[in-house]
Enzyme design. Structure first.
Site, PDB file in Angstrom:
ATOM      1  N   THR A 514       0.788  -1.152   0.081  1.00 22.62           N
ATOM      2  CA  THR A 514       0.064   0.052   0.087  1.00 22.62           C
ATOM      3  C   THR A 514       0.886   1.322  -0.030  1.00 22.62           C
ATOM      4  O   THR A 514       0.383   2.375   0.302  1.00 22.62           O
ATOM      5  CB  THR A 514      -1.025  -0.037   1.255  1.00 22.62           C
ATOM      6  OG1 THR A 514      -1.807  -1.196   0.978  1.00 22.62           O
ATOM      7  CG2 THR A 514      -1.759   1.180   1.368  1.00 22.62           C
ATOM      8  N   HIS A 515       2.114   1.230  -0.217  1.00 24.05           N
ATOM      9  CA  HIS A 515       3.007   2.307  -0.308  1.00 24.05           C
ATOM     10  C   HIS A 515       2.919   3.052  -1.593  1.00 24.05           C
ATOM     11  O   HIS A 515       4.102   2.940  -2.075  1.00 24.05           O
ATOM     12  CB  HIS A 515       4.565   1.746   0.205  1.00 24.05           C
ATOM     13  CG  HIS A 515       4.659   0.766   1.176  1.00 24.05           C
ATOM     14  ND1 HIS A 515       5.506  -0.067   1.481  1.00 24.05           N
ATOM     15  CD2 HIS A 515       3.867   0.721   2.381  1.00 24.05           C
ATOM     16  CE1 HIS A 515       5.283  -0.942   2.570  1.00 24.05           C
ATOM     17  NE2 HIS A 515       4.150  -0.566   3.118  1.00 24.05           N
ATOM     18  N   ASN A 516       2.060   3.760  -1.540  1.00 20.66           N
ATOM     19  CA  ASN A 516       1.923   4.946  -2.686  1.00 20.66           C
ATOM     20  C   ASN A 516       2.527   6.356  -2.365  1.00 20.66           C
ATOM     21  O   ASN A 516       2.480   6.684  -1.148  1.00 20.66           O
ATOM     22  CB  ASN A 516       0.728   5.383  -2.833  1.00 20.66           C
ATOM     23  CG  ASN A 516      -0.323   3.931  -3.482  1.00 20.66           C
ATOM     24  OD1 ASN A 516      -0.355   3.566  -4.707  1.00 20.66           O
ATOM     25  ND2 ASN A 516      -0.772   3.388  -2.428  1.00 20.66           N
TER      26      ASN A 516
END
Lengths: 587, 249
Positions: A514-516
């Site tokens: 989920t590391h945007n």
């Protein structure tokens, strides 16, 4: 017509990690602070008690704690030639929802970036030559150094009780820690977690190959701990329900566990839940924000006037709110001009799966952030001269809990169903094992965020559009890292193994991380950044984007939350010590 | 202008009143202002609702018979333990389809719907309940036409396997339905039902967890984390405990 509420000193958009840290720090200064949160109130007692928090279907598969795409989603495409289509059901990455945000359901992997990550472009130019950096790679230096952030990393780690072993205390190398990490002013607040069998095997194999394995720094903490706000955390019980779950043991750091009990009792703080901020309002000059507009669940529109607006939503939604509010010039990938939406980046992960010989791994005994790691191939810890790529990542035994709907290893070639599948599932569950890499994703001219021309949200506002694909640099990096990981896997003498380096095209339906990052990046130059070194908008000086991963100029080979927490404290100090004394541009 | 007229904190009573109103409007929750402390009140937790045995809630009897037969081929009964049918996988799927999952609650369903590339994900307005209804109808028609008027449940196991395998690989073309996609959905839901907590109607007596050796909803392994290569000794528990601990109804 929005109904106007009484003025506040500070309005915070989103009550996750950054929102609660900033709200606490500024309320402590005596400021009147309100947070406006799109999702519901959540706390341990009512939302994830240990009686039913361990429910893979509800939380791990049906994603009960996450943002509903109906509330907000985005459209995606791999390149500018494609028509972007909406993510109708989140699966590639999972934004949080509600009080605590993504800080509720994270695994707890809490890293610092490397010192050379912060001056990435100058460092690479100096070591390898400017001509070696691909022309379309838009990496840039951070406007803040590791040395400047060190004490802020330290504060966040103490707030969260992070478990770990220092590898570098004030420049002195420490046995058992990460030999590559930047200097630390103090040891981790709590000692390392215990390691399960798989992690012990990985560490043994890595050591044999000459690497220096160390326990991953973890927000699932190893012993009871009282943080500087006087809040008591519990000890991790290795239940294996971190990722996608709330922690019923008060053992995984989250805003609920580490900040809210202190914040919520301050009389000058309140939170408005189930209310979505639709716009940051500007005065007639466009240079000053007057507050925000939000809509509650009855559809009623409210105007919340405030002197300072803190944009603390999930990284992607920070970018969208800036675009919808007209703050900063939107990025245009054709001319390369404009800044909002520029330098979107992701993370490049990969793995090796194995079946080990006659091993009982009990791999359901796990924590989201347990595991033994090596850092030899992260950042510029290794020579890139003849490799044809830049960047890297850490790697190790990333076992976060073998919950059987989503984790059910079977030997290669096994049918997906029927008698043979059933036999294989029964026989392999206890000896199937996966290890992984977690790598950087640098920014490129054609990877960006803007507003979608077609699709709208339930208020009729355009969705954000993401244009992203992995570039050759990242594909090569992933191949190199996965090959090194496979060598370690081979040393475990598995019955069989499958290495899966990351390959394009980027697929929004396969969960990777989920590391945007990026989109409202911080920088020293307003031509290439949205906020300055204090996370303050260049264009509207009373709007701050305090440390969400949207301010990262590119993404490095570590999980973002440690840096997000450090930047939140860094921004809080800038507001407290400088902005309040002399409101206006800090740079 | 109603400055100051809103309650600073919603009381339990007003919450109950608003909840009652929501049953009519269908909204999930309501905006509230929380201040001066954690808004903890007893009875506000939302544990999962236990699935009860009883009539089918989504499937027709014919559909249910097909699904029960199919889940028993996807996970066949053998000496290792029960198959999909006795483990309650069809009951699980039925209750899921009758609930929010069936209608795709919370998903983004605004038009236009356009076919995209694989990396853009599922792009159809048809949600699981509708996909099952259409898929099971098309499957019944196919079996009837191919096997002399028979229903799927009446086929020999080998023929059932052949039909399922034909759907999986796309060798069997169903009318107006993508057979491979339908099969993938059925398989995914069957395995969910086999391994999800028994509270949802499948995984009866924790058959799925016992098969692989997963201890279920236990949450404390501090005593076992460093006992390497030793099988964890305790049997599984679910959210509602174990069936042998509870009074039989």
């Amino acid at each position: 017509m929005a109904r106007k509420l009484p003025r506040k000193d500070v309005v915070v958009v989103g009550l996750g990690w950054t929102g609660s840290i900033l709200a606490y720090e500024l309320a402590k200064q005596g400021l009147d602070v309100i947070a406006i949160e799109r999702g519901p109130w959540r706390d341990t007692a009512t939302d994830f008690p240990p009686g039913y928090a361990q429910d893979e279907l509800r939380y791990g598969v049906r994603l009960d704690l996450f943002l509903r795409p109906q509330q907000e989603t985005l459209t995606v495409r791999n390149n500018m030639k494609q028509t972007a289509l909406p993510i109708r059901s989140f699966s590639g990455f999972l934004p949080g929802n509600g009080v605590g945000g993504a800080g509720v359901h994270w695994n707890g992997q809490t890293w610092r970036f490397l010192p050379s990550d912060f001056n990435l472009r100058s460092h690479l130019e100096q070591r390898y030559g400017a001509d070696k950096i691909p022309a379309d790679m838009t990496i840039q230096d951070w406007p803040v150094s590791y040395d400047e952030l060190e004490s802020y990393y330290d504060r966040f780690e103490k707030l969260a009780g992070i478990s770990g072993k220092a590898g570098n205390l004030n420049g002195q190398k420490q046995a058992g820690g990460n030999p590559f990490e930047g200097w630390r002013s103090s040891e981790y607040p709590t000692p390392p977690l215990k390691q399960n069998y798989g992690s012990a095997l990985f560490a043994e194999a890595a050591q044999k190959l000459g690497y220096s394995p160390f326990p991953r720094p973890s927000a699932n903490i190893s012993e009871a701990y009282t943080n500087p706000l006087g809040i008591r955390m519990g000890q991790c019980t290795y239940c294996g329900f971190c990722e996608r779950f709330g922690c019923g043991n008060y053992a995984k750091a989250s805003p609920q566990v580490c900040v809210l009990p202190a914040l919520m009792r301050m009389p000058n703080f309140s939170v408005q839940t189930e209310s979505e901020v639709t716009k940051i309002n500007l005065d007639s000059t466009g240079k000053r924000a007057t507050g925000v507009t939000y809509v509650d669940t009855s559809g009623e529109e409210w105007e919340q006037p405030a002197d300072i607006v803190l944009v603390c939503a999930f990284s992607l939604f920070n970018v969208r709110l800036m675009l919808l509010s007209g703050i900063g010039k939107p990025y245009d990938p054709v001319s390369g001009k404009g800044v909002v939406g520029r330098n979107y980046a992701y993370q490049t992960t990969s793995g090796v799966s194995m079946i080990l010989k006659d091993k009982i791994l009990n791999s359901f005994i796990a924590t989201g952030s347990g595991g033994m790691m090596i850092d030899e191939f992260n950042g510029d810890n290794f020579d890139h001269k003849d490799l044809g790529f830049f960047g890297g990542g850490y790697m190790g035994s990333g076992q976060t809990g073998a919950r059987p709907i989503t984790t059910l290893p079977v030997p290669k070639g096994t049918p997906k169903w029927g008698a043979q599948w059933k036999k294989a599932a029964a026989e392999t569950y206890s000896s199937g094992y996966g290890i992984s890499t977690h790598g950087s994703s640098y920014s490129y001219r054609d990877c960006y965020l803007d507003l979608d021309p077609t699709y709208k949200d339930h208020f009729g506002r355009p969705l954000m559009r993401m244009t992203f694909d992995f570039h050759d640099n990242e594909i090569k990096m992933s191949q190199f890292l996965t090959d090194r990981l496979a060598e370690i896997a081979k040393a475990l003498d598995p019955v069989e193994m499958t290495a899966s380096p990351r390959k394009g095209p980027w697929n929004s339906t396969i969960y990777q991380t989920t590391h945007n990052t990026g989109g409202t990046v911080m920088g020293a130059d307003p031509e290439t950044s949205v906020v300055n070194r204090y996370c303050q908008s260049w264009d509207v000086s009373n709007v701050f984007v305090p440390g969400g991963a949207s301010v990262f100029p590119q993404n490095h080979g570590y999980n973002p939350t440690g840096t997000v927490g450090a930047l939140a404290y860094w921004t809080a100090d800038a507001i407290k010590d400088r902005y309040l004394k002399n409101p206006g541009p800090l740079v | 202008m109603i400055d100051g007229s809103r309650p600073s904190r919603m009381s339990r009573r007003s919450l109950l009143v608003s909840t009652a109103a929501l049953l009519v409007t269908g909204a999930a929750a309501r905006a509230r202002t929380i201040t001066q402390g954690m808004p903890w009140e007893p009875g506000t937790a939302s544990p999962p609702l236990q699935v009860r045995a009883g009539p089918w809630m989504f499937f027709t009897p014919d559909e249910a018979a097909t699904v029960e037969a199919a889940v028993d081929r996807l996970i066949p009964p053998d000496e290792r333990g029960p198959g999909g049918k006795d483990a309650g996988c069809a009951v699980y799927i039925d209750r899921q389809l009758a609930g929010p999952y069936g209608v795709g609650a919370g998903l983004y369903l605004r038009p236009p719907f356009m076919p995209g590339v694989a990396s853009q994900g599922y792009q159809s307005p048809d949600m699981p309940a509708a996909r099952y209804r259409a898929g099971l109808k098309a499957l019944a028609d196919y079996v009837k036409a191919t096997f002399a008027g028979k229903a799927f449940r009446d086929l020999a196991s080998a023929d059932q396997d052949q039909v399922l395998s034909g759907l999986e690989t796309g060798k069997i073309a169903l009318k107006d339905v993508n057979g491979a996609q339908f099969f993938a959905l059925l398989l995914q839901n069957t395995q969910e039902g086999f391994f999800a907590d028994p509270v949802y109607g499948g995984n009866k007596d924790m058959a799925g967890w016992k098969l692989v050796g997963f201890p279920g909803a236990r949450y404390d392994y501090r005593d076992w984390v460093e006992r390497y290569n030793e099988k964890y000794p305790l049997p599984p528990v679910g959210i509602m405990g174990r069936s042998d601990w509870t009074v039989k109804e």
